[in-house]
Design a protein around this motif. Structure first.
Motif, short mmCIF file in Angstrom:
data_model
loop_
_atom_site.label_atom_id
_atom_site.label_comp_id
_atom_site.label_asym_id
_atom_site.label_seq_id
_atom_site.Cartn_x
_atom_site.Cartn_y
_atom_site.Cartn_z
N LEU A 24 32.02 38.31 49.28
CA LEU A 24 33.16 37.15 49.44
C LEU A 24 33.08 36.30 50.63
CD1 LEU A 24 35.82 35.77 48.52
CD2 LEU A 24 36.97 37.90 49.52
N ALA A 25 32.81 35.09 50.44
CA ALA A 25 32.50 34.31 51.49
C ALA A 25 33.16 33.01 51.39
CB ALA A 25 30.90 33.99 51.72
N LEU A 44 43.15 30.64 54.34
CA LEU A 44 43.06 31.90 54.20
C LEU A 44 44.37 32.77 54.40
CD1 LEU A 44 39.97 32.60 56.91
CD2 LEU A 44 40.05 32.30 54.29
N GLY A 45 45.34 31.89 54.78
CA GLY A 45 46.75 32.62 54.77
C GLY A 45 47.49 32.73 53.35
N SER A 46 46.95 31.93 52.60
CA SER A 46 47.61 31.84 51.32
C SER A 46 46.82 32.62 50.11
CB SER A 46 47.85 30.36 50.89
OG SER A 46 47.76 30.10 49.63
N ASP A 47 47.27 33.00 49.09
CA ASP A 47 46.56 33.72 48.11
C ASP A 47 46.56 32.80 46.66
OD1 ASP A 47 45.00 35.71 47.14
OD2 ASP A 47 46.57 36.39 45.95
N GLN A 48 46.57 31.47 46.90
CA GLN A 48 46.60 30.52 45.78
C GLN A 48 45.31 30.45 45.21
OE1 GLN A 48 48.14 27.08 47.71
NE2 GLN A 48 46.08 26.08 47.29
N TYR A 49 44.40 30.84 45.92
CA TYR A 49 42.82 30.94 45.60
C TYR A 49 42.35 32.28 44.89
CZ TYR A 49 43.46 26.98 48.73
OH TYR A 49 43.96 25.86 49.23
N ALA A 53 43.65 39.12 45.18
CA ALA A 53 43.18 39.77 43.87
C ALA A 53 41.73 40.34 43.88
CB ALA A 53 43.15 38.78 42.59
N LEU A 54 40.82 39.55 44.43
CA LEU A 54 39.49 40.05 44.52
C LEU A 54 39.35 41.23 45.41
CD1 LEU A 54 37.63 36.43 45.06
CD2 LEU A 54 37.29 38.24 43.08
N LYS A 55 40.14 41.34 46.46
CA LYS A 55 40.23 42.59 47.57
C LYS A 55 40.80 43.73 47.01
CE LYS A 55 40.22 39.43 51.55
NZ LYS A 55 40.96 39.27 52.74
N GLU A 56 41.87 43.29 46.10
CA GLU A 56 42.59 44.51 45.18
C GLU A 56 41.66 45.13 44.58
OE1 GLU A 56 46.37 43.39 44.11
OE2 GLU A 56 46.93 42.73 46.04
N ALA A 57 40.77 44.31 43.50
CA ALA A 57 39.94 45.01 42.54
C ALA A 57 38.87 45.57 43.11
CB ALA A 57 39.58 43.69 41.62
N ALA A 58 38.62 45.69 44.43
CA ALA A 58 37.36 46.45 44.89
C ALA A 58 37.62 47.81 45.05
CB ALA A 58 37.21 45.83 46.25
N ASN A 73 22.08 54.27 48.44
CA ASN A 73 22.06 55.42 47.76
C ASN A 73 23.49 55.53 46.83
OD1 ASN A 73 19.61 56.43 48.86
ND2 ASN A 73 20.69 57.61 50.28
N ARG A 74 24.54 55.20 47.51
CA ARG A 74 25.90 55.28 46.52
C ARG A 74 26.02 54.18 45.40
NH1 ARG A 74 30.47 54.16 50.46
NH2 ARG A 74 29.12 54.56 52.31
N THR A 75 25.23 53.24 45.62
CA THR A 75 25.36 52.32 44.51
C THR A 75 24.37 52.73 43.23
OG1 THR A 75 23.76 50.75 45.32
CG2 THR A 75 26.08 50.25 46.01
N GLU A 76 23.33 53.21 43.77
CA GLU A 76 22.43 53.62 42.58
C GLU A 76 22.75 55.00 42.01
OE1 GLU A 76 18.44 54.20 43.86
OE2 GLU A 76 18.40 52.56 45.14
N GLN A 77 23.87 55.62 42.61
CA GLN A 77 23.88 57.11 42.02
C GLN A 77 25.62 56.94 41.49
OE1 GLN A 77 23.17 59.78 44.94
NE2 GLN A 77 21.26 59.44 45.04
N THR A 78 26.03 55.69 41.53
CA THR A 78 27.30 55.64 40.63
C THR A 78 27.52 54.75 39.48
OG1 THR A 78 28.06 53.93 42.40
CG2 THR A 78 28.76 56.36 42.91
N ASP A 79 28.40 54.85 38.67
CA ASP A 79 28.36 53.86 37.58
C ASP A 79 28.82 52.52 37.86
OD1 ASP A 79 31.14 53.85 37.12
OD2 ASP A 79 31.25 55.65 35.94
N ASP A 80 29.01 51.53 36.89
CA ASP A 80 29.00 50.27 37.37
C ASP A 80 30.72 49.82 37.19
OD1 ASP A 80 29.67 50.50 34.40
OD2 ASP A 80 28.55 48.73 33.78
N SER A 81 31.49 50.83 37.09
CA SER A 81 32.91 50.71 37.13
C SER A 81 33.53 50.69 38.42
CB SER A 81 33.75 51.71 36.61
OG SER A 81 33.55 53.04 37.15
N LEU A 82 32.56 50.90 39.43
CA LEU A 82 33.04 50.91 41.01
C LEU A 82 32.37 49.54 41.36
CD1 LEU A 82 31.90 54.40 42.19
CD2 LEU A 82 34.05 53.58 41.64
N ASN A 83 32.74 48.87 42.15
CA ASN A 83 32.59 47.55 42.83
C ASN A 83 32.95 47.63 44.23
OD1 ASN A 83 34.84 45.57 43.46
ND2 ASN A 83 35.21 45.94 41.10
N TYR A 84 31.85 47.15 44.97
CA TYR A 84 32.08 47.23 46.53
C TYR A 84 32.14 45.57 46.90
CZ TYR A 84 30.23 52.00 46.34
OH TYR A 84 30.19 53.48 46.21
N LEU A 85 32.99 45.56 47.80
CA LEU A 85 33.00 44.07 48.36
C LEU A 85 33.09 44.09 50.08
CD1 LEU A 85 34.34 41.50 47.36
CD2 LEU A 85 36.55 42.11 48.46
#
Length: 164
Positions: A24-25, A44-49, A53-58, A73-85
């Motif tokens: 997230l950039a 950055l102070g408002s959540d209108q963008y 929600a992106l941070k909460e979904a991580a 190692n962690r990303t290769e050994q876990t399923d695609d339901s996990l997302n790192y941010l």
């Protein structure tokens, strides 16, 4: 989603899809993290963008102290339901560039703010490997903020791949 076959430590073959790593950039027009400008609070102070929600979904928010080896190692050994941010800041720029060098980033969510910082440090540093990305979504707000989501054109591959 791309299925990958690999052998586990026990030697059994299983099918899995890797966890997703998202960057997230929020950047100025000259490529600096928006936090480096005096106007950053306006965006950055408002959540209108949808940034909150992106941070909460991580599943896991990464920091500048994240070990790239463990993350790989962690990303290769876990399923695609996990997302790192990982969020681009001056503190995380080094690890982000390392993640890009190791080709660990699967998606870049880029917010462009209509400001030229002029004196900040740029997020993307030199010596990064060439990579291709595909625009998967874009949105523009009335105040000229633009969000563009890019996905890796070629899916990330684990270190060892055994084809069935």
């Amino acid at each position: 989603m791309h299925a990958i076959f690999y052998f586990t430590a026990s030697g059994r073959n299983r099918m899995t899809a890797m966890a997703k790593v998202r960057l997230l950039a929020v950047l100025t027009m000259d490529g600096c993290p928006a936090e480096t400008t005096g106007l950053s609070g306006r965006w950055l102070g408002s959540d209108q963008y949808g940034i909150g929600a992106l941070k909460e979904a991580a599943t896991c928010v990464l920091t500048e102290d994240t070990s790239l080896t463990l993350l790989s190692n962690r990303t290769e050994q876990t399923d695609d339901s996990l997302n790192y941010l990982i969020e681009a800041t001056e503190k995380t720029a080094g690890i982000i560039n390392g993640m890009i060098r190791m080709r660990l980033v699967d998606e870049i969510i880029l917010y462009m703010v209509p400001v030229i910082a002029g004196n900040g440090s740029r997020l993307f540093q030199s010596s990064l490997p060439e990579s291709e990305w595909t625009c998967t979504e874009s949105k523009r707000w009335k105040d000229n903020i633009i969000r563009i989501t890019y996905g890796r054109k070629t899916p990330r591959q684990p270190v060892v791949v055994f084809k069935k």
